[in-house]
Enzyme design. Sequence first.
Site, PDB file in Angstrom:
ATOM      1  N   TYR A  24       0.797  -1.229   0.000  1.00  0.00           N
ATOM      2  CA  TYR A  24       0.000   0.000   0.000  1.00  0.00           C
ATOM      3  C   TYR A  24       0.831   1.282   0.000  1.00  0.00           C
ATOM      4  O   TYR A  24       0.265   2.368  -0.074  1.00  0.00           O
ATOM      5  CB  TYR A  24      -0.943   0.003   1.212  1.00  0.00           C
ATOM      6  CG  TYR A  24      -1.903  -1.157   1.204  1.00  0.00           C
ATOM      7  CD1 TYR A  24      -2.987  -1.179   0.334  1.00  0.00           C
ATOM      8  CD2 TYR A  24      -1.728  -2.246   2.052  1.00  0.00           C
ATOM      9  CE1 TYR A  24      -3.871  -2.241   0.308  1.00  0.00           C
ATOM     10  CE2 TYR A  24      -2.607  -3.314   2.034  1.00  0.00           C
ATOM     11  CZ  TYR A  24      -3.673  -3.311   1.163  1.00  0.00           C
ATOM     12  OH  TYR A  24      -4.540  -4.366   1.139  1.00  0.00           O
ATOM     13  N   HIS A 104      -9.067   1.225  -5.790  1.00  0.00           N
ATOM     14  CA  HIS A 104      -8.254   0.329  -4.957  1.00  0.00           C
ATOM     15  C   HIS A 104      -6.789   0.650  -5.216  1.00  0.00           C
ATOM     16  O   HIS A 104      -6.387   0.837  -6.367  1.00  0.00           O
ATOM     17  CB  HIS A 104      -8.527  -1.141  -5.274  1.00  0.00           C
ATOM     18  CG  HIS A 104      -9.940  -1.528  -5.018  1.00  0.00           C
ATOM     19  ND1 HIS A 104     -10.432  -1.729  -3.751  1.00  0.00           N
ATOM     20  CD2 HIS A 104     -10.977  -1.690  -5.870  1.00  0.00           C
ATOM     21  CE1 HIS A 104     -11.718  -2.020  -3.836  1.00  0.00           C
ATOM     22  NE2 HIS A 104     -12.079  -1.992  -5.106  1.00  0.00           N
TER      23      HIS A 104
END
Length: 146
Positions: A24, A104
């Site tokens: 991430y 996302h």
Amino acid sequence: MVKKVLLINGPNLNLLGTREPEKYGTTSLSDIEQAAIEQAKLKKNDSEVLTFQSNTEGFIIDRIHEAKRQGVGFVVINAGAYTHTSVGIRDALLGTAIPFIEVHITNVHQREPFRHQSYLSDKAVAVICGLGVYGYTAAIEYALNY
């Protein structure tokens, strides 16, 4: 052009910057939200980005309902794990008829099979995945010009 965009982030996205940085990255949710707010200000046309994060499905649904009353014209949503499980969030988005983009950070199609199913994608204006946090920038830009 849309004047008011709501950026929604779901469960565990409050941990961005420290949660699995290899997947991430190291950008915090606060940094993402601030960048989106600044992006709207750069339009110099009274556009604004509102931000919301919750780990609780019902709170996200309530916020979507509130967005309709506030005159939000577009939603950018990273529903996190709720993407793959929440008929309630889908129904809230459809019930308010606010157009939305699903975002996302990672490419969910390269991950575990249970992450390949989205309850939102077929109703979204667009789906952005795998571009890292830049996906938020792209989605906000599109929303502000919708």
